[in-house]
Design a protein around this motif. Structure first.
Motif, mmCIF file in Angstrom:
data_model
loop_
_atom_site.group_PDB
_atom_site.id
_atom_site.type_symbol
_atom_site.label_atom_id
_atom_site.label_comp_id
_atom_site.label_asym_id
_atom_site.label_seq_id
_atom_site.Cartn_x
_atom_site.Cartn_y
_atom_site.Cartn_z
ATOM 1 N N LEU A 93 104.103 82.545 183.098
ATOM 2 C CA LEU A 93 104.073 83.605 182.084
ATOM 3 C C LEU A 93 105.371 84.408 182.033
ATOM 4 C CD1 LEU A 93 100.440 84.911 182.750
ATOM 5 C CD2 LEU A 93 101.192 83.448 180.868
ATOM 6 N N GLY A 94 106.174 84.327 183.100
ATOM 7 C CA GLY A 94 107.411 85.111 183.136
ATOM 8 C C GLY A 94 107.141 86.580 183.371
ATOM 9 N N ALA A 95 108.198 87.377 183.300
ATOM 10 C CA ALA A 95 108.097 88.791 183.668
ATOM 11 C C ALA A 95 107.457 89.644 182.573
ATOM 12 C CB ALA A 95 109.480 89.337 184.004
ATOM 13 N N GLY A 96 107.338 89.104 181.357
ATOM 14 C CA GLY A 96 106.897 89.913 180.220
ATOM 15 C C GLY A 96 105.394 90.118 180.110
ATOM 16 N N VAL A 97 104.632 89.420 180.948
ATOM 17 C CA VAL A 97 103.173 89.550 180.876
ATOM 18 C C VAL A 97 102.681 90.252 182.141
ATOM 19 C CG1 VAL A 97 100.989 88.281 180.817
ATOM 20 C CG2 VAL A 97 102.921 87.511 179.413
ATOM 21 N N ARG A 98 101.863 91.296 181.956
ATOM 22 C CA ARG A 98 101.272 91.986 183.106
ATOM 23 C C ARG A 98 100.134 91.138 183.672
ATOM 24 N NH1 ARG A 98 99.588 97.200 180.107
ATOM 25 N NH2 ARG A 98 99.571 95.669 178.416
ATOM 26 N N ILE A 99 100.070 91.065 184.996
ATOM 27 C CA ILE A 99 99.022 90.274 185.654
ATOM 28 C C ILE A 99 98.274 91.179 186.638
ATOM 29 C CG2 ILE A 99 98.512 88.275 187.104
ATOM 30 C CD1 ILE A 99 101.205 87.067 186.170
ATOM 31 N N ALA A 100 96.968 91.277 186.440
ATOM 32 C CA ALA A 100 96.116 92.047 187.351
ATOM 33 C C ALA A 100 95.233 91.080 188.137
ATOM 34 C CB ALA A 100 95.252 93.026 186.554
ATOM 35 N N ALA A 101 94.730 91.535 189.279
ATOM 36 C CA ALA A 101 93.850 90.708 190.109
ATOM 37 C C ALA A 101 92.550 91.446 190.375
ATOM 38 C CB ALA A 101 94.537 90.382 191.435
ATOM 39 N N ASP A 102 91.438 90.764 190.095
ATOM 40 C CA ASP A 102 90.116 91.308 190.435
ATOM 41 C C ASP A 102 89.729 90.742 191.794
ATOM 42 O OD1 ASP A 102 87.545 92.213 190.622
ATOM 43 O OD2 ASP A 102 86.958 91.597 188.598
ATOM 44 N N LEU A 103 89.653 91.608 192.798
ATOM 45 C CA LEU A 103 89.365 91.151 194.164
ATOM 46 C C LEU A 103 87.866 91.164 194.471
ATOM 47 C CD1 LEU A 103 92.387 92.828 196.027
ATOM 48 C CD2 LEU A 103 92.255 90.578 194.943
ATOM 49 N N HIS A 104 87.049 91.583 193.513
ATOM 50 C CA HIS A 104 85.581 91.427 193.588
ATOM 51 C C HIS A 104 84.970 91.933 194.887
ATOM 52 C CE1 HIS A 104 84.081 89.266 189.990
ATOM 53 N NE2 HIS A 104 85.360 89.011 189.825
ATOM 54 N N TRP A 105 85.460 93.058 195.400
ATOM 55 C CA TRP A 105 84.844 93.731 196.559
ATOM 56 C C TRP A 105 84.786 92.831 197.809
ATOM 57 C CZ3 TRP A 105 82.079 92.984 191.863
ATOM 58 C CH2 TRP A 105 82.100 94.053 190.972
ATOM 59 N N ALA A 106 85.723 91.878 197.920
ATOM 60 C CA ALA A 106 85.556 90.809 198.908
ATOM 61 C C ALA A 106 86.215 91.080 200.251
ATOM 62 C CB ALA A 106 86.102 89.498 198.327
ATOM 63 N N TYR A 107 87.046 92.115 200.367
ATOM 64 C CA TYR A 107 87.861 92.251 201.579
ATOM 65 C C TYR A 107 87.511 93.503 202.375
ATOM 66 C CZ TYR A 107 90.717 88.767 199.220
ATOM 67 O OH TYR A 107 91.138 87.630 198.589
ATOM 68 N N THR A 108 87.894 93.494 203.654
ATOM 69 C CA THR A 108 87.941 94.743 204.407
ATOM 70 C C THR A 108 89.201 95.482 203.955
ATOM 71 O OG1 THR A 108 89.301 93.866 206.191
ATOM 72 C CG2 THR A 108 86.897 93.619 206.419
ATOM 73 N N ALA A 109 89.301 96.748 204.311
ATOM 74 C CA ALA A 109 90.468 97.520 203.878
ATOM 75 C C ALA A 109 91.757 96.903 204.408
ATOM 76 C CB ALA A 109 90.323 98.974 204.346
ATOM 77 N N ALA A 110 91.761 96.529 205.685
ATOM 78 C CA ALA A 110 92.990 95.970 206.278
ATOM 79 C C ALA A 110 93.370 94.663 205.590
ATOM 80 C CB ALA A 110 92.795 95.763 207.779
ATOM 81 N N GLU A 111 92.373 93.820 205.337
ATOM 82 C CA GLU A 111 92.660 92.551 204.643
ATOM 83 C C GLU A 111 93.197 92.815 203.245
ATOM 84 O OE1 GLU A 111 88.941 90.073 206.708
ATOM 85 O OE2 GLU A 111 88.776 90.820 204.662
ATOM 86 N N ALA A 112 92.558 93.751 202.536
ATOM 87 C CA ALA A 112 92.953 94.033 201.153
ATOM 88 C C ALA A 112 94.394 94.549 201.082
ATOM 89 C CB ALA A 112 91.999 95.047 200.533
ATOM 90 N N ILE A 113 94.765 95.391 202.043
ATOM 91 C CA ILE A 113 96.138 95.925 202.045
ATOM 92 C C ILE A 113 97.137 94.770 202.151
ATOM 93 C CG2 ILE A 113 97.799 97.271 203.416
ATOM 94 C CD1 ILE A 113 95.364 99.203 204.005
ATOM 95 N N GLY A 114 96.833 93.796 203.007
ATOM 96 C CA GLY A 114 97.709 92.637 203.153
ATOM 97 C C GLY A 114 97.771 91.795 201.886
ATOM 98 N N VAL A 115 96.604 91.496 201.316
ATOM 99 C CA VAL A 115 96.540 90.664 200.103
ATOM 100 C C VAL A 115 97.302 91.336 198.961
ATOM 101 C CG1 VAL A 115 94.992 89.776 198.301
ATOM 102 C CG2 VAL A 115 94.370 89.533 200.710
ATOM 103 N N ILE A 116 97.039 92.625 198.772
ATOM 104 C CA ILE A 116 97.664 93.339 197.649
ATOM 105 C C ILE A 116 99.174 93.408 197.839
ATOM 106 C CG2 ILE A 116 97.809 95.591 196.490
ATOM 107 C CD1 ILE A 116 94.748 95.885 197.186
ATOM 108 N N ASP A 117 99.612 93.569 199.068
ATOM 109 C CA ASP A 117 101.045 93.592 199.361
ATOM 110 C C ASP A 117 101.700 92.272 198.957
ATOM 111 O OD1 ASP A 117 102.653 95.654 200.327
ATOM 112 O OD2 ASP A 117 103.130 94.482 202.130
#
Ligand code: MG
Length: 394
Positions: free
Chosen positions: A207-231
């Motif tokens: 898609l290149g840089a011109g399209v915004r991409i969001a991620a739905d993580l569906h409540w699946a992670y612990t906080a520590a895991e989510a911080i890593g994934v989102i990073d």
């Protein structure tokens, strides 16, 4: 119009077959059961293999009609029964031009037994939308003009859900929408077979840089895991991360939001401003995503105004149904300054528009347009009749 009173309340349960279930075909270990439900292994949540919804029709003694719709995806007859047995009879004899007091009185009846969501919340949402629709029709005004006035002519849309079985096909689907003027998409980590990072990289490359991409993580992670994934996703230009931790983990949500370099979004499952407030005071949400099928119009607006008071953005969730509560969501969104986008579930909305008599509502070129005319501006069409499974008067 004086003496206008609610004289009849009716519910309709609608089931519309789909070829491919929401979020794509069932994966290994996700076989539908005899009732047509499957549990997505990635987020442990149950989904139907068809489209299901619950409509409410309210009529006054003089024959004026209002339509509402609530989230009826799972066990829709349970939601319908709340209307038939509990809410409907309480509406009889009331003036439909008092939608907010009516909402408050109905919520109060179950305040100490659970009024903040679930089947009761969904039933209340459907009733609330129907009363607002009726009030606006009696006033001869489009709903948006009853809710404070029209701030936005149209509502920016992002493409949500890329229901294809492989990453290559999901990337092609996203490219298709980008070529049609949609500059924002969201993928669902729950069905990202090679993990969210591979999904993000594949989409960004195409898609290149011109399209915004969001991620739905569906409540699946612990906080520590989510911080890593989102990073790791943020390294590829993530727009926002949605629902990173279990819905009830407010401490975890706050920790993720404090650590993340991108906005954290959430709230589709929260039906009242009370529930959203708990997250906002912890700065857990930078983006609030109210779902009209759970909130109804009264709570949707309260959530929206609360988000604005916390300088959070609002990007409503869209379950769709047959489009009645989508119309309500668009009217309410068009009045809120904090709304910067709205989810677009193309795989449901586009096929279900035929079930509405309306003019003007659509989603093209990256934005929604509102239906025209008084009230919601939409009513069910005759095309819906064959899909009405159950109908009962309160
Ligand atoms: Mg979501």
């Amino acid at each position: 119009m004086s003496g206008e009173r609610i004289a009849r309340v009716e519910v309709l349960v609608v089931v519309i077959p789909r070829e491919t279930p929401y979020l794509g075909a069932a994966r290994e270990g996700e076989a539908p059961n005899a009732r047509g439900y499957l549990v997505r292994k990635g987020n442990r949540t149950i989904y139907p293999t068809d489209d299901r919804t619950m409509l409410v029709r309210i009529e006054t003694a003089s024959g004026a009609i209002g339509w509402g719709e609530g989230f009826g995806v799972i066990a829709p007859r349970a939601t319908a029964e709340v209307v038939v047995d509990l809410l409907g009879p309480l509406l009889l004899g009331r003036d439909p031009r008092d939608p907010v007091p009516l909402h408050e009185d109905l919520a109060d009846t179950m305040r100490v037994r659970g009024f903040r969501g679930g089947f009761f919340g969904d039933a209340l949402a459907a009733v609330d939308i129907a009363v607002w629709d009726l009030a606006a029709r009696l006033a001869g005004l489009p709903l948006v003009r009853m809710l404070g006035g029209q701030r936005h002519d149209c509502v920016p849309a992002y493409v949500s859900g890329l229901p294809k079985p492989t990453l290559a096909e999901r990337v092609a689907e996203a490219e298709h929408w980008a070529s049609r003027g949609f500059d924002a998409v969201k993928f669902a980590a729950v069905v990202a077979d090679d993990g969210p990072e591979a999904e993000m990289v594949g989409l960004r490359k195409a898609l290149g840089a011109g399209v915004r991409i969001a991620a739905d993580l569906h409540w699946a992670y612990t906080a520590a895991e989510a911080i890593g994934v989102i990073d790791r996703l943020a390294a590829h230009g993530l727009w926002f991360a949605e629902a990173p931790v279990a819905s009830e983990d407010i401490d975890g949500l706050a920790a993720v939001a404090a650590a993340a370099r991108v906005p954290i979004a959430g709230g589709e499952e929260l039906a009242t401003a009370f529930d959203v407030r708990e997250r906002l005071i912890r700065r857990g949400f930078a983006i609030v995503q109210p779902e009209m099928g759970h909130t109804g119009i009264t709570q949707f607006l309260r959530i929206g105004h609360l988000a604005e008071a916390f300088h959070a953005r609002i990007i409503p969730h869209a379950t769709i149904g047959v489009g009645l509560f989508l119309a309500a969501s668009l009217h309410a969104s068009a009045t809120l300054a904090g709304v910067v986008g709205h989810e677009y579930q193309h795989s449901i909305m586009d096929r279900n528009l035929r079930f509405l008599d309306q003019q003007g509502m659509g989603c093209a070129g990256g934005a929604y347009t509102l239906p025209e005319g008084p009230g919601l501006g939409v009513v069910p069409s005759a095309a819906l009749d064959p899909y009405v499974r159950f109908r009962e008067t309160a």
